[in-house]
Design a protein around this motif. Structure first.
Motif, mmCIF file in Angstrom:
data_model
loop_
_atom_site.group_PDB
_atom_site.id
_atom_site.type_symbol
_atom_site.label_atom_id
_atom_site.label_comp_id
_atom_site.label_asym_id
_atom_site.label_seq_id
_atom_site.Cartn_x
_atom_site.Cartn_y
_atom_site.Cartn_z
ATOM 1 N N LYS A 60 -0.110 -3.731 3.331
ATOM 2 C CA LYS A 60 0.436 -2.565 2.936
ATOM 3 C C LYS A 60 -0.127 -0.971 3.413
ATOM 4 O O LYS A 60 0.937 -0.734 3.732
ATOM 5 N N ILE A 61 -1.145 -1.494 4.028
ATOM 6 C CA ILE A 61 -2.070 -0.857 3.725
ATOM 7 C C ILE A 61 -1.451 -0.166 6.042
ATOM 8 O O ILE A 61 -1.147 1.314 5.493
ATOM 9 N N GLU B 227 1.926 2.020 5.561
ATOM 10 C CA GLU B 227 1.219 3.609 5.384
ATOM 11 C C GLU B 227 0.834 4.404 6.598
ATOM 12 O O GLU B 227 1.111 5.221 6.620
ATOM 13 N N GLU C 36 -10.600 9.563 3.764
ATOM 14 C CA GLU C 36 -8.999 9.917 4.368
ATOM 15 C C GLU C 36 -8.417 7.625 4.329
ATOM 16 O O GLU C 36 -7.508 7.633 3.462
ATOM 17 N N GLU D 245 -9.250 6.270 0.833
ATOM 18 C CA GLU D 245 -8.209 6.721 -0.015
ATOM 19 C C GLU D 245 -6.847 5.937 0.191
ATOM 20 O O GLU D 245 -5.826 5.048 -0.724
ATOM 21 N N ALA D 246 -6.326 5.996 1.438
ATOM 22 C CA ALA D 246 -5.049 5.256 1.530
ATOM 23 C C ALA D 246 -4.880 4.043 1.599
ATOM 24 O O ALA D 246 -3.865 3.120 1.199
ATOM 25 N N ARG E 283 -6.474 2.166 -0.587
ATOM 26 C CA ARG E 283 -6.614 2.251 -2.339
ATOM 27 C C ARG E 283 -5.398 2.094 -2.578
ATOM 28 O O ARG E 283 -4.643 1.101 -3.801
ATOM 29 N N GLN E 284 -4.221 3.522 -2.365
ATOM 30 C CA GLN E 284 -3.510 3.662 -2.716
ATOM 31 C C GLN E 284 -1.879 2.380 -2.199
ATOM 32 O O GLN E 284 -1.256 2.160 -3.233
ATOM 33 N N ALA E 285 -2.045 2.379 -0.915
ATOM 34 C CA ALA E 285 -1.704 1.125 -0.730
ATOM 35 C C ALA E 285 -1.706 -0.125 -1.138
ATOM 36 O O ALA E 285 -0.746 -1.409 -0.952
ATOM 37 N N GLY F 171 -4.553 -1.014 -3.312
ATOM 38 C CA GLY F 171 -5.804 -1.511 -4.559
ATOM 39 C C GLY F 171 -5.076 -2.546 -5.911
ATOM 40 O O GLY F 171 -6.352 -2.757 -6.284
#
Length: 272
Positions: A105-106, A109, A168, A171-172, A174-176, A178
């Motif tokens: 997933k990460i 992104e 960065e 954060e990316a 966590r968004q993808a 988390g």
């Protein structure tokens, strides 16, 4: 005096210290002034617990050099280690299937990542893949086939990106991902994927319970965002002058840097 009784005038029964950027100077040594302050605090009735993102194999030599015999929380809370007996008391491993989903997933992104991983256990290797930059001189085992990552139980996976900053990337991630893993930023170039819900506070609370102590008894020292849960758990959180701004923002106090005996500055004041 009992090792679990606070001394008159010393308000904490438990001192929790991070290692890198906090207790350790940049050359991985511990200043004599800081050693003396910790000895004085323990003689005054407090216990000292090391709480580090490093897994046991990357921590043991430092504890041995300090003559440290107590409990240590290693691997970002995954391991509670008895340094005196050289044995693991508790261990949490990363679900490798969830970690694989998280990585996919990460990368969907942000593109391809450079990878490393810490294997579980007292003697678990740190595996380092192509392009991953290891900080310092800690021992690591190179790998080229990504399937090697999943061949044995893991504490964590480390990720780096060719262009994104640590903040960065964290954060990316966590968004993808988390919902599958905990993402921790533990130092320069050190973004980690951990078992979901794991933090330094998890391990510290387990270790403190073994010592008959509570959050209200604890002062914690740290320098990076991975110390935020520990600060939230402890009665008082002290950030080093060299700390990440996210940690300073939630700290009760900012002391001198790790190079300037910041832990000793606070302990000496508390000892009067």
């Amino acid at each position: 005096m009992s090792s679990t009784s606070p001394a008159e005038g010393f308000p904490y029964r438990l001192i929790a210290t991070d290692l890198d950027g906090t207790l350790l100077r940049s050359d991985e040594s511990v200043a004599q002034r800081t050693r003396d302050a910790l000895v004085a605090a323990t003689e005054a009735g407090a216990a000292h617990i090391v709480v580090t993102g490093r897994a046991v194999p990357w921590t043991r030599h430092i504890l041995d050099d300090l003559g440290y015999q107590g409990l240590a929380v290693c691997g970002q809370g995954a391991q509670v280690y008895d340094a005196g007996e050289h044995r693991l008391l508790t261990a949490v491993t990363l679900d490798r299937q969830l970690a694989g989903v998280a990585l996919a997933k990460i990368e969907a992104e942000v593109g391809p990542l450079f990878l490393a991983a810490s294997r579980a256990g007292l003697d678990g290797d740190v595996l380092v893949g192509p392009g991953y930059a290891v900080t310092g001189t800690l021992p690591a085992t190179p790998f080229t086939d990504v399937s090697d990552l999943w061949a044995a139980p893991l504490n964590k996976i480390y990720i780096q990106h060719p262009a994104l900053s640590d903040d960065e990337l964290a954060e990316a991630a966590r968004q993808a991902a988390g919902g599958f893993v905990t993402v921790a930023m533990a130092g320069e170039g050190i973004v980690e994927l951990l078992p979901l819900g794991l933090s330094k506070a998890t391990g510290l609370s387990l270790a403190a319970r073994r010592l008959g102590m509570k959050a209200a008894d604890t002062i914690a020292f740290g320098d990076m965002p991975n110390d935020i849960p520990m600060f939230a758990w402890a009665a008082r959180g002290v950030a080093m002058a060299n700390a990440h701004e996210e940690l300073k923002a939630v700290a009760d106090e900012v002391t001198a840097s790790n190079e300037e005996d910041g832990i000793a500055v606070v302990l000496e004041r508390l000892l009067g």
